[in-house]
Enzyme design. Structure first.
Site, PDB file in Angstrom:
ATOM      1  N   GLY A 303      -8.326  -9.856   5.346  1.00  0.00           N
ATOM      2  CA  GLY A 303      -8.246  -9.463   3.917  1.00  0.00           C
ATOM      3  C   GLY A 303      -8.698 -10.430   3.216  1.00  0.00           C
ATOM      4  O   GLY A 303      -9.631 -11.275   3.624  1.00  0.00           O
ATOM      5  N   SER A 304      -8.259 -10.756   2.014  1.00  0.00           N
ATOM      6  CA  SER A 304      -8.786 -11.492   1.171  1.00  0.00           C
ATOM      7  C   SER A 304      -8.650 -13.193   1.236  1.00  0.00           C
ATOM      8  O   SER A 304      -9.306 -13.744   0.621  1.00  0.00           O
ATOM      9  CB  SER A 304      -8.010 -11.155  -0.360  1.00  0.00           C
ATOM     10  OG  SER A 304      -8.431  -9.806  -0.727  1.00  0.00           O
ATOM     11  N   VAL A 305      -7.731 -13.362   2.434  1.00  0.00           N
ATOM     12  CA  VAL A 305      -7.900 -14.876   2.770  1.00  0.00           C
ATOM     13  C   VAL A 305      -9.200 -15.380   3.059  1.00  0.00           C
ATOM     14  O   VAL A 305      -9.557 -16.515   3.127  1.00  0.00           O
ATOM     15  CB  VAL A 305      -6.728 -15.162   3.601  1.00  0.00           C
ATOM     16  CG1 VAL A 305      -5.419 -14.793   3.033  1.00  0.00           C
ATOM     17  CG2 VAL A 305      -6.848 -14.361   4.742  1.00  0.00           C
ATOM     18  N   MET A 306      -9.883 -14.213   3.599  1.00  0.00           N
ATOM     19  CA  MET A 306     -11.390 -14.798   3.854  1.00  0.00           C
ATOM     20  C   MET A 306     -12.462 -15.147   2.871  1.00  0.00           C
ATOM     21  O   MET A 306     -13.286 -15.460   3.004  1.00  0.00           O
ATOM     22  CB  MET A 306     -11.744 -13.681   4.832  1.00  0.00           C
ATOM     23  CG  MET A 306     -11.121 -13.297   5.980  1.00  0.00           C
ATOM     24  SD  MET A 306     -11.139 -14.855   7.170  1.00  0.00           S
ATOM     25  CE  MET A 306     -12.963 -14.946   7.704  1.00  0.00           C
ATOM     26  N   LYS A 307     -11.932 -14.601   1.587  1.00  0.00           N
ATOM     27  CA  LYS A 307     -12.914 -14.833   0.420  1.00  0.00           C
ATOM     28  C   LYS A 307     -13.289 -16.274   0.240  1.00  0.00           C
ATOM     29  O   LYS A 307     -14.665 -16.612   0.228  1.00  0.00           O
ATOM     30  CB  LYS A 307     -12.556 -14.406  -0.782  1.00  0.00           C
ATOM     31  CG  LYS A 307     -12.240 -12.445  -0.758  1.00  0.00           C
ATOM     32  CD  LYS A 307     -11.626 -11.897  -1.779  1.00  0.00           C
ATOM     33  CE  LYS A 307     -11.326 -10.679  -1.899  1.00  0.00           C
ATOM     34  NZ  LYS A 307     -10.765  -9.821  -2.992  1.00  0.00           N
TER      35      LYS A 307
END
EC number: 3.4.16.4
Length: 568
Positions: A303-307
């Protein structure tokens, strides 16, 4: 009696009273002398010529070559604190064919073993045709001696070693366990079984007819204990991380969780905690899920921790700067029959705002301006979709789709952390590139004597920019504000990921994730927290995982004597 009968009887008496004639006497005497000579010759032959035969036959009944057990090597933390040690025990065994039929002796043996007499009789009947059966495995020497002191014929003891784990459930999945024969079955115990296993020695001993030791005669081969293995974890940090993770899983009524903390300068794993867990010293009734080291062997959509990692590719393109503004209105967009949404319409956002608000629209629009495989290539340089090469049994490689006819929606999904899978360890390793001037450090479960040679994955200037963006994303008004640590500048990114099922994404089933770096001025640790399916109300990464990061990171920085870098 008639005269004829009297004459016949008289003749018989005379014949019996007469001595043997000379020929027959000599024959009998010769046979006797020959038998005596043969017997004497055999005695001389066995005592003088073939004396080793009798000696070997006697020795076979008194001399034995016995193994000398070698203890398994110790596993320690990075400071030498024991995580797994071997303690001496005794295994009791019996030869069913030597055990007495006396019911009194059998009753006493059964009571000493803690068995019912019928259970002992049934076991003896089952092994009646054999010469070996275990009575009790790995009992304390004192308890074994109490049973051996009964002097029941056919009952013997064998010296062995048993594994003991001082840290218990705190590091169970990482350290692993051995079986009853002291061979590694899980975790590091299995991965380094050959190194940890000792080499037994041999000795020649003299025993009496009941198998009791009379005297040691000779040492034939010395035993060689297994090697000592120093892990990279710090037991102080491990206890603290496990405590905080367990408390969070309980508080949020979650199915489980993992926490990984890496040294940002070396890639060493300083702490690795899992929930649920188990006590390796008492495995009765354990939950099979507790055996898995989820931090290494399980994968999930991050999820958003990859942004922040996707933003490394965006900044490296040279087309985008930190001040670039992206219009995210109206808060949703349609790509390839899929609708991408933000929580609300954030309007125009710069890169800091995109991370702070965790805007899927902003990331998607930036990603679609890049070459089709730019973000995937960046992920590969960060070690995603590849083996971490820790040597841990069953370590996951994750999944990074190959760039074959990628659709625009797939390219956008990669930018905000969907369409791929990673383990918590891989994710933490990728973040070391941000914390270490763009150089990704391979994770290590063993203590390193010197820092490894990392792999350049991000331009150093881009890495510095990402650190600043990560710090802003845990600001006072951001979703990650609960990750803040008093006295220290920290940075990180939250993630809230819907779980998948047989029919696609599930309703009301989430993973709460946070990945962060501390301190920002001179990064020392990278920490990833994942709470699996919290069910007590809150489920956002900023509300569930970020507070765990804050408590664990704050305590770790103080334990490591890292000076505060935040202004009062």
């Amino acid at each position: 009696m008639s005269g004829a009968a009297q004459d016949a009887a008289s003749r018989r008496r005379r014949a019996q009273s007469q001595p043997l004639d000379g020929g027959r006497f000599l024959l009998v005497l010769g046979l006797v002398l020959l038998a005596m000579a043969l017997l004497a010759g055999r005695v001389v032959y066995l005592q003088v010529i073939d004396r080793h035969f009798l000696q070997n036959q006697g020795d076979a009944r008194t001399l034995r070559v016995e193994p000398i057990p070698a203890h398994r090597g110790m596993i320690t933390d990075r400071h030498g604190e024991p995580l797994a040690i071997s303690t001496p025990v005794v295994s009791l065994w019996a030869n069913p064919q030597e055990l007495p039929e006396d019911p009194i002796q059998r009753l006493g043996l059964a009571r000493a073993l803690g068995w019912e007499p019928d259970a002992l009789d049934e076991r003896l009947e089952r092994y009646a045709s054999r010469e070996f059966m275990y009575l009790r495995r790995q009992v304390t020497p004192a308890e074994a001696q109490r049973i051996l002191d009964l002097e029941v014929p056919g009952v013997y003891g064998r010296d062995e070693y048993k594994r003991y784990y001082p840290a218990g459930e705190v590091a169970a999945q990482l350290v692993g366990v051995t079986d009853v024969d002291d061979q590694g079955q899980e975790g590091v115990e299995l991965a380094f079984n050959g190194y940890l296993t000792g080499t037994p020695g041999q000795r020649r001993v003299l025993k009496d007819r009941r198998g009791r030791l009379v005297r040691d005669l000779a040492l034939l081969r010395e035993q060689r204990p297994g090697g000592t293995l120093a892990l990279s974890i710090d037991q102080r940090l491990q206890y603290m991380a496990y405590r905080e993770l367990k408390a969070a899983v309980t508080e949020h009524e979650a199915q489980g969780g993992v926490l990984v903390m890496l040294d940002a300068r070396t890639g060493e794993v300083l702490a690795m905690a899992n929930q649920p867990s188990y006590n390796p010293n008492n495995r009765a009734g354990l939950d099979p899920r507790g055996l898995r080291n989820q931090a290494i062997v399980d994968v999930f959509e991050p999820g958003s921790v990859m942004k922040p990692l996707a933003m490394a590719a965006i900044l490296s393109s040279g087309e985008v700067t930190r001040d670039t503004v992206v219009d995210t209105s109206p808060g949703w967009m349609r790509i390839d029959r899929f609708t991408i949404r933000d929580i609300r319409n954030y309007g125009e956002l710069d890169l800091s705002g995109i991370l702070e608000k965790s805007s899927n629209i902003g990331m998607s629009r930036l990603a679609l301006e890049l070459e089709p495989d730019a973000i995937a290539d960046q992920y590969r340089r960060l070690g995603l979709g590849q083996s971490p090469e820790t040597g841990f049994p069953g370590e996951a490689t994750g999944r990074l789709p190959a760039p074959v006819r990628w659709s625009r929606s797939e390219r956008a999904a990669l930018a905000y952390g969907y369409g791929l899978s990673t383990s918590a360890l891989q994710l933490a390793s990728a973040y070391t590139a941000i914390a270490n001037d763009g150089v990704r450090l391979p994770p290590s479960l063993l203590r390193l004597d010197e820092p490894p040679v990392g792999e350049p994955a991000i331009d150093p200037e881009v890495a510095d920019t990402l650190l600043e963006l990560l710090e802003s994303s845990v600001g006072a008004y951001s979703g990650g504000r609960r990750a803040q640590v008093e006295g220290y500048r920290v940075g990180g990114k939250t993630g809230t990921v819907r779980k998948t099922g047989a029919d696609g994404y599930r309703e009301n089933a989430y993973r709460s994730v946070f990945a962060g770096v501390a301190p920002i001025s001179d990064p020392r640790i990278v920490t990833v927290v994942m709470i699996d399916q919290p069910s007590a109300g809150d489920f956002y990464g900023g509300a569930v995982a970020a507070p765990v990061f804050s408590r664990v990171t704050g305590n770790a920085l103080r334990l490591l004597d890292v000076p505060p870098d935040a202004e009062p």
